[in-house]
Design an enzyme around this catalytic site. Structure first.
Site, PDB file in Angstrom:
ATOM      1  N   ASP A  47       0.849  -1.193   0.000  1.00 27.88           N
ATOM      2  CA  ASP A  47       0.000   0.000   0.000  1.00 27.88           C
ATOM      3  C   ASP A  47       0.881   1.238   0.000  1.00 27.88           C
ATOM      4  OD1 ASP A  47      -2.123   1.635  -0.092  1.00 27.88           O
ATOM      5  OD2 ASP A  47      -3.039   0.966   1.783  1.00 27.88           O
ATOM      6  N   HIS A  60      -8.066   0.995   7.548  1.00 25.53           N
ATOM      7  CA  HIS A  60      -8.353   2.314   6.988  1.00 25.53           C
ATOM      8  C   HIS A  60      -9.662   2.850   7.550  1.00 25.53           C
ATOM      9  CE1 HIS A  60      -5.617   1.325   3.331  1.00 25.53           C
ATOM     10  NE2 HIS A  60      -4.954   1.570   4.438  1.00 25.53           N
ATOM     11  N   GLY A 110      -4.187   5.869  16.292  1.00 21.73           N
ATOM     12  CA  GLY A 110      -4.295   4.729  17.197  1.00 21.73           C
ATOM     13  C   GLY A 110      -5.442   3.838  16.764  1.00 21.73           C
ATOM     14  N   HIS A 142       4.218   5.295  13.211  1.00 24.63           N
ATOM     15  CA  HIS A 142       3.093   5.665  12.345  1.00 24.63           C
ATOM     16  C   HIS A 142       1.740   5.283  12.923  1.00 24.63           C
ATOM     17  CE1 HIS A 142       2.575   1.500  11.375  1.00 24.63           C
ATOM     18  NE2 HIS A 142       1.815   1.717  10.332  1.00 24.63           N
ATOM     19  N   GLY A 143       1.718   4.444  13.932  1.00 24.38           N
ATOM     20  CA  GLY A 143       0.433   4.019  14.489  1.00 24.38           C
ATOM     21  C   GLY A 143       0.691   3.359  15.817  1.00 24.38           C
TER      22      GLY A 143
END
Lengths: 143, 485
Positions: free
Chosen positions: B97, B205, B384, B408-409
């Protein structure tokens, strides 16, 4: 059970093992395992659309990779959930040839219990091998 | 416990696998994490980050961020800088992705103003932003027009009324990586993606309505500079990427690289997901161009979604997006390779930075940042889980230690398979609503996989990035509404 999802590799993705007595049956099982990640109840998918495919590859492992990618391609390009209705794999001069008639229908969120979109077939632990009982594959899908 | 005995503690937040850990490692591997996070890391992180250290041309260290977990090729959270002259480019260091990323948008509304209309807002967002398996978008394009989107990114959106000039200024690289060449993308990739502009997709997403509560502001000055000025201000955060188009570009080149890597370039294959080619080879350059097309498509995708979000808020609150203060804070990319200038012993040097599940986090004064953020550093948006909340942070100059890369998360801690066994999507939806978070989804199975308990503790992850000097907390953002594919 001819395929089984695995929780022990690649947490963010979906891994499965599939097995069958012959190569063509193995490809069918792998197709069901991959598509069931996206549509939980595959029996709800009607057979209204037909797509014919032919794939050539030098080895059977990459042929499985290409075949699963083809199913994912039609999911995005034409919103089709397809499974092989007929599938033949033959040894040809340069390697292997797969000929399949794929059948299914356009995604309908009202009737299909949708789950998680598959982005790609990964090469992580990807394998297809001959075992005493037939054929066995391990596949990790990026979702 | 998966921690290898060879892992050496460098500081409270830095851990190192020496180059002797595995045959072929050219540099040591460094993992950024607190003691707790390192103990919880899965075995795949150590295996994969040490594999990355074997790639030709890698500089300093192979890195993994605190949200790191088992990926394919690189771990998720993996960062590697290559010498463009001698090094390789690897699709496994970018991900399928391509330019999966985050965008954060302000409003001037407060939680009290939004809550009475929350259901209406979320329902309408869910109706207007296509989500879920194989969804198609509302922007109808020919194949050639789509190739234009791939080369122009957000600039295409500006030309076609889906963006403002300010949106482009607030996007990494102005919403367009230069050098994208549609000649490098296959017809198959175009066919797969040309119907998907302005779609969210599924999995992790989402598009979320969040609140910046006063007690969750960590740095008033930076928060104000980022546009958080009203107590309980409502913001919108969303996460998505280049959809089927990017996935196909990655698949096409993964296969191409596998066919040339050993045969043509004599590079030893450690893991097929780390297939690569010399950056300056014809194949390497073709992939770099194609990857940029997918990066640009992802910027355009998020831009068209932003256009729809503005329409929805405008309809529900009967005000223009401008009057609602719907400005972008920033747009960050997670899965990219970029040529960047970095300091090496006092000299500027060009490096090819792979970031896979990692956010670029430039510190104050960095080139390429919009002027309004030159004093604060780059806004860093870390999403999160849908239950727990997200963060807005700022890049720091001490981030030079990771070539200005951060988390990134929150990072998964439980497999999707396990999560599905442990949680039920419909029950989760009701429980979340009782806690004030209204969720709409196409898939209860998919929702269960995204349960908060399937993720690492986001507070711990961002704290680790701050302790390590990679990014500084500005605000914690709490969800009240969410749409998921």
């Amino acid at each position: 059970m001819p395929f089984e999802y695995r929780g022990d590799i690649a947490h963010a993705d979906v891994a499965f093992d599939a097995w069958a007595e012959d190569l063509a049956a193995l490809f069918r099982e792998a197709a069901r395992a991959a598509m069931q990640v996206m549509v939980q109840d595959l029996s709800a998918v009607r057979q209204t659309e037909t797509v014919e495919i032919t794939l050539d590859q030098s080895d059977e492992e990459m042929l499985l990779f290409d075949f699963l990618n083809e199913l994912i391609f039609y999911k995005d390009a034409r919103k089709l959930i397809l499974l092989p209705a007929e599938l033949k794999i033959n040894k040809v001069d340069e390697g292997w040839r797969l000929q399949a008639t794929l059948r299914g229908e356009e995604i309908d969120p009202a009737r299909h219990r949708l789950s998680t979109d598959v982005k790609a077939v990964t090469m992580l632990r990807f394998s297809l091998s001959q075992v005493p009982e037939g054929w066995r594959a391990t596949v990790v899908l990026d979702v | 416990m998966n921690v290898p005995t060879a892992l050496k503690k460098i500081s409270d937040t830095v851990w190192e696998l020496p180059a002797s850990y595995k045959e072929g490692m050219l540099v040591p591997a460094r993992i950024f994490a607190t003691e707790k996070l390192i103990q919880e890391m899965d075995a795949g992180v150590f295996e994969q980050v040490s594999n990355v250290a074997t790639l030709p041309g890698i500089q300093r260290f192979a890195y993994c961020m605190p949200d790191g977990h088992w990926g394919y090729g690189f771990p998720i959270g993996g960062v590697a800088a290559m010498d463009p002259g001698t090094g390789v480019i690897s699709p496994g260091g970018i991900g399928f992705d391509i330019n999966c990323g985050m965008r954060l948008v302000l409003t001037n509304l407060t939680a009290d103003q939004v809550k009475p209309r929350l259901h209406q807002l979320v329902d309408r967002l869910f109706a207007r932003i296509p989500t879920g398996v194989g969804c198609h978008g509302f922007v109808k394009l020919s194949h050639d027009e789509f190739r234009d989107v791939a080369e122009q990114g957000s600039r295409w959106c500006l030309k076609h009324g889906f963006a403002t000039r300010d949106d482009l200024d607030m996007t990494e690289e102005g919403g367009r990586f230069s050098g994208a060449d549609a000649a490098a993308i296959s017809d198959k990739a175009v066919e797969r993606g040309y119907n998907q502009l302005g779609t969210l997709g599924s999995g992790n997403h989402y598009c979320e309505i969040q609140v910046a509560q006063p007690h969750n502001i960590f740095d008033q000055e930076k928060a104000a500079a980022f546009g958080l000025t009203v107590p309980n201000q409502v913001v919108i955060m969303f996460h998505c990427g280049s959809r089927g188009f990017g996935h196909q570009v990655a698949t096409d080149y993964l296969k191409l690289f596998l066919s040339v890597m050993q045969r043509k370039y004599g590079i030893k294959l450690v893991d097929r997901e780390l297939s690569c080619a010399p950056f300056h080879s014809p194949e390497g350059q073709a992939y770099f161009s194609a990857m940029k097309c997918a990066v640009n498509m992802a910027f355009a995708n998020r831009q068209v979604i932003l256009h729809r979000i503005r329409e929805v808020f405008s309809d529900v609150f009967l005000s223009s997006p401008d009057d609602l203060g719907m400005r972008m804070v920033y747009d960050v990319a997670h899965n990219t390779a970029k040529l960047e200038m970095h300091d090496e012993n006092g000299r500027e040097r060009e490096l090819l930075i792979h970031r896979k599940g990692s956010t670029r986090a430039f510190g104050p004064g960095a080139q390429g940042l919009p002027e309004c953020y030159s004093k604060t550093g780059q806004p860093v948006i870390i999403g999160g889980s849908m239950e727990t909340g997200s963060y807005l942070l700022a890049g720091m100059n001490s981030g030079a230690q990771t070539f200005f890369s951060t988390a990134h998360g929150s990072g998964r801690s439980m497999s999707r398979h396990e999560a599905k066994k442990n949680f039920r999507g419909d029950k989760l939806q009701r429980d979340m609503e009782a806690r004030g978070i209204y969720v709409r989804t196409d898939s209860f199975g998919g929702l269960a996989e995204e349960a908060g308990a399937a993720y690492k503790n986001i507070d711990e992850v961002v704290e680790a990035t701050e302790l390590a000097g990679l990014s500084k907390r500005v605000a914690r953002l709490v969800p009240i509404g969410n749409i998921k594919g």
